[in-house]
Scaffold this motif. Structure first.
Motif, PDB file in Angstrom:
ATOM      1  N   GLY A   7      -1.732  13.989  -1.627  1.00 31.79           N
ATOM      2  CA  GLY A   7      -3.030  13.514  -2.091  1.00 31.79           C
ATOM      3  C   GLY A   7      -3.214  13.484  -3.583  1.00 31.79           C
ATOM      4  O   GLY A   7      -4.318  13.175  -4.067  1.00 31.79           O
TER       5      GLY A   7
ATOM      6  N   ARG B 246       0.856  -1.180   0.000  1.00 28.29           N
ATOM      7  CA  ARG B 246       0.000   0.000   0.000  1.00 28.29           C
ATOM      8  C   ARG B 246       0.895   1.233   0.000  1.00 28.29           C
ATOM      9  O   ARG B 246       2.034   1.177   0.457  1.00 28.29           O
ATOM     10  CB  ARG B 246      -0.913   0.039   1.231  1.00 28.29           C
ATOM     11  CG  ARG B 246      -2.015  -1.000   1.255  1.00 28.29           C
ATOM     12  CD  ARG B 246      -3.063  -0.648   2.308  1.00 28.29           C
ATOM     13  NE  ARG B 246      -2.482  -0.495   3.634  1.00 28.29           N
ATOM     14  CZ  ARG B 246      -3.103   0.080   4.664  1.00 28.29           C
ATOM     15  NH1 ARG B 246      -4.320   0.581   4.510  1.00 28.29           N
ATOM     16  NH2 ARG B 246      -2.509   0.153   5.855  1.00 28.29           N
ATOM     17  N   TRP B 247       0.352   2.334  -0.502  1.00 24.26           N
ATOM     18  CA  TRP B 247       1.120   3.578  -0.471  1.00 24.26           C
ATOM     19  C   TRP B 247       0.178   4.770  -0.346  1.00 24.26           C
ATOM     20  O   TRP B 247      -0.995   4.686  -0.700  1.00 24.26           O
ATOM     21  CB  TRP B 247       1.980   3.729  -1.730  1.00 24.26           C
ATOM     22  CG  TRP B 247       1.217   3.676  -3.035  1.00 24.26           C
ATOM     23  CD1 TRP B 247       0.970   2.584  -3.802  1.00 24.26           C
ATOM     24  CD2 TRP B 247       0.595   4.782  -3.710  1.00 24.26           C
ATOM     25  NE1 TRP B 247       0.239   2.913  -4.915  1.00 24.26           N
ATOM     26  CE2 TRP B 247       0.001   4.272  -4.884  1.00 24.26           C
ATOM     27  CE3 TRP B 247       0.494   6.144  -3.451  1.00 24.26           C
ATOM     28  CZ2 TRP B 247      -0.683   5.078  -5.789  1.00 24.26           C
ATOM     29  CZ3 TRP B 247      -0.197   6.955  -4.341  1.00 24.26           C
ATOM     30  CH2 TRP B 247      -0.767   6.414  -5.502  1.00 24.26           C
ATOM     31  N   GLN B 248       0.721   5.875   0.176  1.00 20.61           N
ATOM     32  CA  GLN B 248      -0.052   7.106   0.296  1.00 20.61           C
ATOM     33  C   GLN B 248       0.900   8.299   0.314  1.00 20.61           C
ATOM     34  O   GLN B 248       1.833   8.342   1.118  1.00 20.61           O
ATOM     35  CB  GLN B 248      -0.897   7.114   1.573  1.00 20.61           C
ATOM     36  CG  GLN B 248      -1.683   8.390   1.790  1.00 20.61           C
ATOM     37  CD  GLN B 248      -2.744   8.587   0.712  1.00 20.61           C
ATOM     38  OE1 GLN B 248      -3.587   7.721   0.527  1.00 20.61           O
ATOM     39  NE2 GLN B 248      -2.697   9.727   0.022  1.00 20.61           N
ATOM     40  N   TYR B 249       0.677   9.233  -0.594  1.00 17.85           N
ATOM     41  CA  TYR B 249       1.404  10.503  -0.573  1.00 17.85           C
ATOM     42  C   TYR B 249       0.663  11.487   0.332  1.00 17.85           C
ATOM     43  O   TYR B 249      -0.575  11.512   0.361  1.00 17.85           O
ATOM     44  CB  TYR B 249       1.477  11.109  -1.965  1.00 17.85           C
ATOM     45  CG  TYR B 249       2.528  10.528  -2.877  1.00 17.85           C
ATOM     46  CD1 TYR B 249       3.840  10.989  -2.826  1.00 17.85           C
ATOM     47  CD2 TYR B 249       2.210   9.561  -3.816  1.00 17.85           C
ATOM     48  CE1 TYR B 249       4.800  10.481  -3.680  1.00 17.85           C
ATOM     49  CE2 TYR B 249       3.167   9.055  -4.682  1.00 17.85           C
ATOM     50  CZ  TYR B 249       4.465   9.525  -4.603  1.00 17.85           C
ATOM     51  OH  TYR B 249       5.414   9.031  -5.449  1.00 17.85           O
ATOM     52  N   SER B 250       1.405  12.348   1.008  1.00 21.08           N
ATOM     53  CA  SER B 250       0.763  13.368   1.838  1.00 21.08           C
ATOM     54  C   SER B 250       0.086  14.432   0.992  1.00 21.08           C
ATOM     55  O   SER B 250      -0.864  15.080   1.454  1.00 21.08           O
ATOM     56  CB  SER B 250       1.800  14.026   2.765  1.00 21.08           C
ATOM     57  OG  SER B 250       2.819  14.672   2.015  1.00 21.08           O
TER      58      SER B 250
END
Length: 249
Positions: A97, A91-95
């Motif tokens: 958005g 999973r990944w997530q950039y701050s």
């Protein structure tokens, strides 16, 4: 009488349509981002065999890298969750958005990496680059800037910015026996380019409209069933560099 002239410089144009990236995390020449541990080293000297100081500041191979290359920093915090060995979970997530990540399917690199042992990720860079010169740029991991990359390997390569403009970052994360959580912080150096030339390099960054950048990016679109890079190189030799953007600085 032979006249010697100083080598003509090379200009690298770097384009983005994101104001926060342009203002806070620009592409920068390596000489401006020498790591703190390097700055703290004493200046090398040799007075007597008993009174000598030598370190990496005396190494031309190391100092040459900081005199010639330039680096893309992370443009946002990036959180990665990599599943344990034997799984294919991630999973990944950039701050910010809005940044994106793509994958290469396992068959593209044969049996060199297995997705149950390594996770491939391609970070889609917000920067496009252009250079009028037919010069190779070696793309490498900014090793000296990191204390510890852990299980992350940033893949090297060679680019020509007169026939392509993309600066995406490919990496692999080695899976461990337990799930991993990794954060790549905004501002951290993530990819270094070293021009294969002795000519001096100047970096120029440009903030352009999304419409202009989209038009610029479309020039890298696949136009043949063959090798797109080979075709782009052929067209560039025939018609000149297509990767230019009208900017108002």
């Amino acid at each position: 009488m032979r006249l010697w002239r100083k080598n003509k410089g090379i200009v690298i144009h770097c384009y983005t349509d994101r104001a926060e990236v342009y203002n806070h995390f620009p592409v920068v020449h390596n000489k401006k981002i020498a790591p703190d541990w390097f700055k703290k080293l004493k200046r090398p000297y040799f007075k007597t065999p008993e009174d000598t100081v030598t370190n990496l500041k005396a190494c031309p191979g190391f100092t040459g890298l900081f005199k010639s290359g330039f680096t893309i920093p992370m443009w946002s915090d990036l959180f990665l969750e990599i599943g344990e060995e034997g799984s294919d979970q991630y999973r990944w997530q950039y701050s910010d958005g809005c940044s994106d990540i793509e994958l290469h399917i396992e068959s593209e690199y044969g049996d060199y990496f297995k997705k149950t042992e390594y996770q491939h990720l391609k970070l889609i860079s917000p920067w496009l680059m252009q250079c009028d010169e037919d010069i190779d740029f070696l793309a490498v991991e900014p090793f000296w800037q990191f204390k510890d990359l852990g299980n992350i390997s940033i893949l090297p390569g060679v680019a020509k910015f007169n026939c392509q403009a993309i600066t995406n970052i490919n990496l692999f994360v080695k899976r461990e026996k337990e799930r991993q959580e990794i954060v790549l912080s905004a501002g951290s150096p993530i990819y270094t380019y070293v021009p294969i030339t002795e000519r001096p390099v100047t970096i120029q960054t440009h903030l352009v409209s999304s419409e202009k950048l989209a038009n610029f990016r479309s020039k890298s679109r696949r136009i043949t069933f063959g090798n797109p890079y080979v075709e782009a190189t052929r067209l560039t030799k025939a018609r000149g560099c297509p990767y230019k953007v009208d900017v108002e600085d």
